[in-house]
Design a protein around this motif. Structure first.
Motif, short mmCIF file in Angstrom:
data_model
loop_
_atom_site.label_atom_id
_atom_site.label_comp_id
_atom_site.label_asym_id
_atom_site.label_seq_id
_atom_site.Cartn_x
_atom_site.Cartn_y
_atom_site.Cartn_z
N SER B 65 39.59 -58.46 -27.01
CA SER B 65 38.78 -59.61 -26.64
C SER B 65 39.55 -60.87 -27.00
O SER B 65 39.79 -61.14 -28.18
N ASP B 67 39.43 -64.26 -27.53
CA ASP B 67 38.46 -65.33 -27.71
C ASP B 67 39.12 -66.63 -28.16
O ASP B 67 38.80 -67.16 -29.22
N LEU B 99 35.35 -64.19 -24.69
CA LEU B 99 34.04 -64.80 -24.95
C LEU B 99 34.12 -66.32 -24.82
O LEU B 99 33.15 -67.02 -25.02
N SER B 136 27.15 -63.88 -29.01
CA SER B 136 26.54 -62.77 -29.73
C SER B 136 25.74 -61.88 -28.78
O SER B 136 25.75 -60.65 -28.91
N ILE B 139 28.03 -59.40 -27.03
CA ILE B 139 28.47 -58.26 -27.84
C ILE B 139 27.32 -57.26 -27.99
O ILE B 139 27.51 -56.05 -27.81
N THR B 149 26.26 -55.52 -18.88
CA THR B 149 26.89 -56.80 -19.19
C THR B 149 27.94 -57.14 -18.14
O THR B 149 28.07 -58.27 -17.70
N LEU B 171 29.92 -49.90 -26.43
CA LEU B 171 30.97 -50.19 -27.41
C LEU B 171 31.25 -48.99 -28.30
O LEU B 171 32.30 -48.88 -28.91
N SER B 179 39.68 -58.51 -31.81
CA SER B 179 39.28 -59.81 -31.33
C SER B 179 40.35 -60.80 -31.75
O SER B 179 40.71 -60.87 -32.92
N GLU B 189 31.57 -62.66 -35.27
CA GLU B 189 30.54 -62.19 -34.34
C GLU B 189 30.80 -60.74 -33.94
O GLU B 189 29.86 -59.96 -33.82
N TRP B 190 32.05 -60.40 -33.74
CA TRP B 190 32.36 -59.01 -33.36
C TRP B 190 31.96 -58.05 -34.47
O TRP B 190 31.58 -56.93 -34.21
N TYR B 193 27.59 -58.52 -34.87
CA TYR B 193 26.80 -58.01 -33.74
C TYR B 193 27.36 -56.72 -33.15
O TYR B 193 26.69 -56.04 -32.40
N GLY B 194 28.60 -56.43 -33.48
CA GLY B 194 29.23 -55.26 -32.87
C GLY B 194 29.39 -54.11 -33.84
O GLY B 194 28.57 -53.22 -33.93
#
Lengths: 413, 284, 258, 196
Positions: B65, B67, B99, B136, B139, B149, B171, B179, B189-190, B193-194
């Motif tokens: 990712s 970002d 993202l 968020s 993810i 998504t 995921l 990331s 965030e990864w 939320y991940g």
């Protein structure tokens, strides 16, 4: 080696030839004890959990095999095989209140995936085979049904902490509404604020106040406007000039309101001028260049930089320093803090900014939140010290028992 | 003696800052034109990412990712190149995404160029999913249902027609996610939320500004490794034995750092002298 | 002069990129029209870029195709909620925007709380709670290896750091006596960490500069027609002219006044 | 709150809610866009000094949108060649933004020389740590003094980690408190964007 092959062949032959022989073999190899099958707790379903007592004879040569069927009479299908020294309860990371079996007993989760498709609500029959290469022995088949759960008990501590903290927040806010003047530590930076204003009035020079680069939804911008109100009150009494350039039109409007109110409250409405607050531009570097220009032209005696800042912090602090002003900064932008700290005379670091605004304004929600956060920190600090003490004692005496207490503050999935 | 000394000090302190600008420009320019290639030491956090990549089998699913926006390109772009080269070299299935909306173009370019260099085919060896707003929420949504998504890749091909995405439904099916972040949204965030819920292995690459803030996560095992800034990228290039922009920039990095160190020391020496002089005058 | 083989778009691109880079660098001299031009171009282009990407990513791929081709008409609800955000600009229906905001912020607040407790509070505590001594077969030992973050000495330092810094940001008690000592320790830790952040930030900024200079050096090559040198000269000339004009204007206003 | 409930029904809820959030997130662009247009239209209408730049901004935006539509939102076409849209991105937007932030390198240097003074013991400590860090994280530093790399590594891994961890815990408590206030309707700042 040779012996082994011979005995293996022998076993196979015997097993095929005579059912009687297998009885003899079973006498040597005990089937797994206390075998249990159940739905895997705390999950979204489609998984079964098996548990049984660890056998007395260990070693990788000994194998467990898991067989599954839709009906008690079969046909059974092998879905997993692993050696005797694998898959214990203690391997699964779960807290004591969610333990299914004793730590040293075997635990194996049968999950849907790959070849195996378990569906919720269907009863399955599972049996466990122990196999040492020569002979094997199996348990009675047991039945279990998997289903999804409504609560993940492993995370009960997470929820408990959340509930406690929620109560603390609501309670502190209510209490602060009744009495907003509870004890809060006075931050040294606030003395610096007064000193700076004092010096500006002495020298008859203006004060430059910046509210940061963020919009009104940022907590640090709110804190900055609260402090602006207090600064404006003090300045109004001395008739010193106040310069407040802005980057955001909404913040500008609110600050005009606040400044006007402050001047009225202290009885100097005539000293208030709308032009004290003005809008420059939204562009980062153009705004910065303009403010730098103001610093060098007006030579303010004091510069306040509160609120949220990005990369412009460095330029502003440097120019302010060059202009010879007392500089007071306050931000929760942690990347910019180091620069403010060494280039300014006083810096409110992170939460100190919120604390300062709560201290000055005595606004119940702010005071209450600050208090609740302190409670939370106190609990966590206590847990930290207790936890380290326990784990140190546990390490010295090589015991796991005490760790159960610390697990309340561990993270589980 | 003292007054003249003082005037030198005050002159030095009020020197036009444009001279310093020139100094920094030269400290960057000269080593870039005449590199001496000082040896680069590998740090454990960069090695951790490399070792994990090495340990993955052929065909493992690698999610990158990207970002970051153009402002951080010099730091993070070389990291993306190295990671992609490594993944393609190991014949992994590579999924690229971002993202950060303004980073979409760079992410698209880097994955397409590296893939072309290494003879990889879009849809079979790799895919580029593009960008979605909401950080968020993206993810979370990918953890629940990736096809929801990203129903199509960046070029409009439906996800279920891509060979590379054949066994990737959420995921949870990702073997290793990295990331490359320049701020929000990014590695934090990864994790939050991940990985916290969907339990894939997560690594990080970031700008140097972000890196110190990620060390608590590194120590807690929340991310298994961290490539920090241009220096981290240079270390990765060295591990891959493929020198690129990051390694080339290291000499200039050294030079500028030492210029700054000297400037800070000078600043404080002058400051100390001027303070002493002021004290001395007060006494007389 | 131009080498063959470079496509025209790359060539023009090199010139444009170099020119714009130099425009921005003129800010080092001071704020001026060239810089302002570059800055506004940048804002305009990036907004335009974002609009297009958003329209394709959301409007086409997440709304139009699923709704029209797959009949997932329930997606009209989020689309409507999204549109309601713009009601904010019409005072009479501004309350509509509040519904959307409540949904967005509520979802954010609800999803973030347990995750923060899990990843930022509990996991961090868990990693800090580790024994301060090590028991080995030969008895109690104390590992002093500074380079191993998991050694006993480092565990102890980490504990002191976490406790003292948490205590420093504690506003309900006065920092006196033992409290003052802890808070002082907290400041020391904070300062060293800020120092590290400072060093890393400097590192970051320098890397960015190196990246830009790298491009300028690349574009100074003969195959691009040396745009770096040509445009540098041009920029300096324009800037000098602008300074001259400014001075003239300044002089004339002074003369007018006198 | 869905976090604690592993049941598929709650998972399905999360799936669609998070998908909705993405869609709504796309519309949030309108907010920023309208404020930007308002601001610059205003400048042009009132002929404020420098209104021409606002015109430049609009022109750039317009060109970019048209190019984007022509390219179908893709930087590379099917032959892996840059589209007009991709070209503007690569040769105008990337250098502009990159350069904007590289300006800071110069400002760090000049501030280092002018403003970074060890006024107090704390500031002195900060500067020493910063110098060690800058020294230890570049090849030249490690070449001159090999041990410096280890010191930098230790500061990052131990001191920096512990402080960042404490800050992370503190900030998270603050965010949780804010979220609780939002859920209970105590905090309404976000609704109108105005102070109550």
């Amino acid at each position: 080696m040779c012996k082994r092959i011979v005995s293996f062949v022998f076993t196979v032959v015997v097993m095929f030839l005579s059912p009687l022989a297998s009885v003899v073999v079973q006498a040597q190899l005990q089937p797994p004890q206390d075998f249990r099958v159940m739905d895997t707790p705390n999950d979204g379903g489609r998984s079964l959990t098996l548990g049984w007592r660890a056998s007395t004879f260990d070693g990788p040569s000994l194998q467990y095999r898991v067989l599954i069927a839709m009906a008690v009479e079969g046909p059974y299908q092998e879905v997993a095989a692993f050696s005797n020294n694998q898959h214990f309860q203690k391997d699964t990371k779960s807290p004591w209140w969610a333990h299914l079996f004793e730590q040293n007993n075997h635990r194996f989760d049968l999950k849907s995936g790959g070849q195996l498709m378990l569906s919720d609500g269907t009863p399955y029959w599972v049996k466990l085979v122990i196999d040492n290469g020569m002979d094997s022995s199996e348990t009675q088949p047991l039945s279990a049904t998997s289903f999804p759960n409504f609560f993940n008990w492993a995370q009960a501590n997470n929820l408990l902490l959340l509930i406690l903290f929620t109560v603390a927040v609501l309670f502190s806010i209510l209490r602060a509404r009744k009495n907003p003047h509870g004890f809060l530590r006075r931050i040294e930076g606030l003395d610096a604020v007064e000193e700076a204003i004092g010096r500006a009035t002495e020298m008859g020079k203006p004060i430059l106040y910046l509210t940061g680069s963020a919009a009104m939804d940022n907590p640090s911008t709110i804190a900055a406007t609260v402090v602006l109100s207090e600064v404006a009150k003090k300045v109004s009494a001395y008739e010193a000039g106040l310069i407040v350039p802005h980057r955001d039109p909404i913040v500008l409007a609110i600050c005009q309101e606040i400044t006007k109110e402050a001047y009225t409250q202290t009885g100097h409405p005539d000293a208030y001028k709308t032009e004290m607050n003005f809008y420059i531009t939204d562009d980062q570097f153009s705004y910065t260049a303009a403010v730098q220009g103001i610093m060098l032209r007006e030579r303010p005696a004091a510069i306040f930089m509160l609120g949220y800042y990005y990369a412009e912090s460095l330029l502003l602090a440097e120019t302010g320093h060059e202009a010879g002003a007392i500089q007071i900064a306050g931000t929760d932008a942690d990347h910019q803090l180091p620069f403010f700290f060494i280039a300014c005379d006083y810096t409110l670091m992170g939460e100190e900014l919120y604390a300062a605004s709560a201290y000055l304004s005595r606004e119940p929600v702010m005071v209450g939140t600050l208090r609740a956060q302190d409670m939370g920190k106190a609990v966590l600090l206590g847990a930290l010290i207790l936890g380290v003490a326990i784990s140190t004692i546990g390490e010295i005496f090589q015991t796991e028992t005490l760790m159960y207490v610390a697990q309340v503050f561990y993270d589980f999935k | 003696m003292k007054p003249s000394n003082h005037s030198i000090v005050s002159m030095m302190l009020t020197i036009d800052r444009r001279y310093i600008f020139v100094l920094i420009a030269l400290a960057t320019l000269i080593p870039l034109l005449n590199p001496i290639n000082l040896p680069i030491v590998i740090s454990p956090e960069v090695r951790a990412v490399y070792d994990h990549m090495e340990s993955l089998p052929e065909g493992a699913v690698f999610l990158l990712s990207m970002d970051f926006d153009p402002a951080s390109k010099p730091e993070v772009y070389p990291q993306a190149i190295s990671l992609l080269r490594h993944a393609f070299k190991k014949n992994m299935k590579v999924i690229g995404m971002t993202l950060v909306v303004t980073g979409t173009g760079m992410a698209e370019e880097v994955i397409a160029t590296v893939a072309e260099d290494m003879g990889k085919i879009n849809g079979i060896d790799y895919t580029f999913l593009g960008w979605r707003p909401g950080a968020s929420a993206v993810i979370l949504s990918m953890g629940q249902d990736l096809a929801g998504t990203f129903p199509q890749d960046h070029y409009g091909t439906p996800i279920d027609e891509l060979f590379v995405m054949e066994h990737v439904k959420t995921l949870r099916d990702v073997d290793y996610a990295v990331s490359l972040a320049a701020g929000f949204p990014g590695i934090d965030e990864w994790y939050i939320y991940g990985k916290d819920k969907y339990q894939f292995e997560l690594g990080g690459g970031s700008t140097a500004v972000m890196a110190p803030g990620l060390y608590p996560r590194l120590r807690g095992g929340q991310i298994n490794g961290l490539i920090g800034g241009l220096r981290g990228a240079a270390e990765y290039e060295k591990l891959l034995d493929q020198s690129g922009k990051a390694m080339a920039g290291m000499d200039a990095q050294s030079a500028t750092h030492f210029v700054i160190i000297v400037l800070v020391i000078l600043c404080n020496v002058f400051y100390a002298i001027s303070r002493q002089q002021k004290r001395g005058w007060r006494r007389t | 002069m131009l080498a063959d083989g470079l496509p025209l778009d790359v060539l023009i691109g090199a010139w444009v990129a170099t020119g714009l880079t130099l425009f921005i660098y003129t800010f080092l001299y001071r704020d001026n029209p060239l810089f302002k031009l570059g800055e506004h171009l940048y804002v305009g282009i990036s907004v335009g870029y974002s609009i297009v990407i958003t329209v394709y990513a959301v409007g086409v791929k997440l709304l139009w195709i699923p709704m029209v081709e797959k009949g997932q008409w329930q997606l009209l609800i989020p689309a409507l909620l999204g549109l309601m955000i713009s009601a904010r600009f019409f005072p009479r229906i501004a309350w509509l925007a509040r519904i959307s905001f409540a949904f967005v912020v509520g979802f954010g607040a609800g999803t973030i709380i347990p995750r923060l407790i899990s990843s930022n509070v509990l996991s961090q505590l868990e990693d800090t709670i580790s024994p301060l001594v090590t028991m080995t077969a030969s008895g109690l030992t104390y590992t002093m290896d500074f380079l191993d973050p998991k050694s006993d000495i480092n565990n102890f330092i980490t504990l002191i750091g976490v406790v003292s810094v948490l205590f420093y940001f504690f506003f309900s008690v006065e920092h006196r006596g033992v409290g003052q000592a802890i808070a002082r320790t907290g400041i020391m830790f904070l300062m060293i960490a800020f120092g590290a952040a400072f060093g890393y930030t400097v590192m970051s900024r320098m890397s960015l500069l190196i990246g830009r200079f790298d491009d300028l050096i690349m574009f100074s090559g003969a195959e691009y027609g040396r745009p770096t040198f040509v445009l540098l000269a041009l920029t300096v000339v324009v800037l000098a002219y602008w300074v001259y004009r400014e001075k003239q204007a300044f002089r004339s206003t002074v003369e007018e006044k006198s | 709150m869905q976090y604690y409930v592993p049941h598929p029904a709650s998972e399905a809820l999360l799936t669609s809610a998070s998908n909705w959030m993405i869609i709504i997130g796309g519309f949030a662009l309108i907010l920023g866009l309208v404020s930007l247009i308002q601001l610059h239209m205003n400048r042009i209408q009132r002929n404020v000094e420098g209104w021409g730049y606002s015109g430049v901004l609009f022109a750039a935006m317009f060109v970019m949108v048209i190019a984007g539509i022509l390219a179908g939102g893709e930087n590379l076409d099917s032959e892996r060649e840059l589209t007009g849209y991709g070209w503007t991105y690569s040769y105008a937007m990337v250098p502009l933004q990159g350069t904007m932030f590289s300006l800071l390198a110069f400002f760090v240097a000049s501030a280092a020389y002018r403003a970074f003074r060890a006024r107090t013991k704390e500031a002195a400590l900060l500067l020493v740590a910063a110098i060690l860090m800058m020294w230890g994280r570049v090849p030249l530093g490690e070449y001159l003094w090999a041990f410096s790399g280890d010191i930098a590594q230790w500061i990052l891994n131990v001191i920096n980690s512990s402080v960042r961890r404490a800050i992370l815990i503190g900030v998270s408590l603050g965010m949780i408190a804010l979220s609780i206030k939002i859920i209970f309707g105590i905090e309404r700042m976000y609704l109108g964007g105005k102070k109550e």
